[in-house]
Enzyme design. Structure first.
Site: not given
Ligand SMILES: CC(=O)[C@@H](O)[C@H](O)COP(=O)(O)O
Length: 257
Positions: A96, A157, A184, A207
């Site tokens: 990723k 986040g 995300a 998150t």
């Molecule tokens: C775990 C990971 O790859 C993070 O960089 C991802 O983009 C998740 O984002 P959130 O924490 O906002 O769900």
């Protein structure tokens, strides 16, 4: 269920492994989520020798495909180096790809992202790029060799959900055959359901589950919402309309009085 680079996954949920209050809580959350893929940050893994090994053992015990990520990388060079280390450590060519362009918003750097995607694809990686909803950028990533796109819902986040529904819907329509994962910014199961209703193939989140008061329950909530949203998508939902339309038939009513 979705297929990424020729591999079928068992669930539409990809779950991150950072920020849980304890390894036990992480494990519970994964089990209740039924997640199909675990994403792991190399930086976190490399954080401490002994802790890293124990952490990796625990992830392996989950029995899921691992998607290492380049979280926290701000340059092409850093991301490419991190990807190479991840390939050795996790024994997978999946990566990723995050190339962060701004320290406060954690927005992807579109130029660095395309460059890093091209380099890594040429090096034999299967790249999952963390991108925006921009269709031109999506096209460039596909030209660079990516076979999956991971547009953000909102900045990492924030838990804001799908910030630009119009843009995401447009991206989905522009590349109907490309597997797409909302990555995300999701905060609630309803955000994941909405992503499914829009026709996305999966979501990646961390998150919202790790920081919930009860991560395992929240993980299950996301799993159920994904199922509901997908079911709705497949059920061919009605078109919204501006004018009211009675849902109860008026023909054949008895005339009273
Ligand atoms: C775990 C990971 O790859 C993070 O960089 C991802 O983009 C998740 O984002 P959130 O924490 O906002 O769900």
């Amino acid at each position: 269920m979705p297929e990424f680079y020729g591999t079928h996954v068992a669930s539409r949920l990809m779950l991150g492994t950072a920020q849980y209050p304890s390894p036990r809580v992480l494990e519970d959350a994964f089990r209740r989520s039924g997640a199909g893929i675990a994403t792991v940050s190399l930086r976190r893994e490399a954080g401490g020798e002994g802790a890293g090994t124990a952490f990796w053992e625990m992830i392996r015990a989950l029995g899921l495909p691992v998607l290492p990520n380049t979280a926290g990388c701000h340059s092409v060079r850093e991301a490419v180096t991190t990807a190479h280390m991840a390939r050795e450590l996790f024994d997978t060519d999946w990566i990723k790809l995050e190339v962060i362009g701004h320290a406060d918003t954690l927005q992807p750097d579109p130029f660095g992202l395309v460059e890093a995607a091209r380099i890594l694809t040429e090096d034999g990686f299967r790249v999952f790029p963390y991108t925006t909803e921009d269709g031109v950028l999506g096209g460039r990533l596909l030209e660079a060799g990516c076979e999956v796109l991971m547009p953000w819902g909102a900045p990492i986040g924030t838990g804001r959900g799908l910030n630009n529904v119009y843009g995401l819907r447009t991206l989905r329509a522009q590349f109907p055959d490309v597997p797409m994962v909302i990555d995300a910014g999701l905060g609630l199961p309803s955000h994941a359901a909405q992503a499914m209703e829009l026709g996305f193939d999966a979501v990646l989140l961390n998150t919202a589950v790790a920081r919930a008061g009860d991560p395992a329950a929240m993980a299950e909530g996301f799993a159920r919402a994904l199922e509901a949203g997908r079911l709705a998508r497949e059920a061919d939902p009605m078109e919204p309309r501006d004018m009211a339309a009675p849902s109860t038939p008026v023909l054949g009513l008895a005339v009273l009085g």
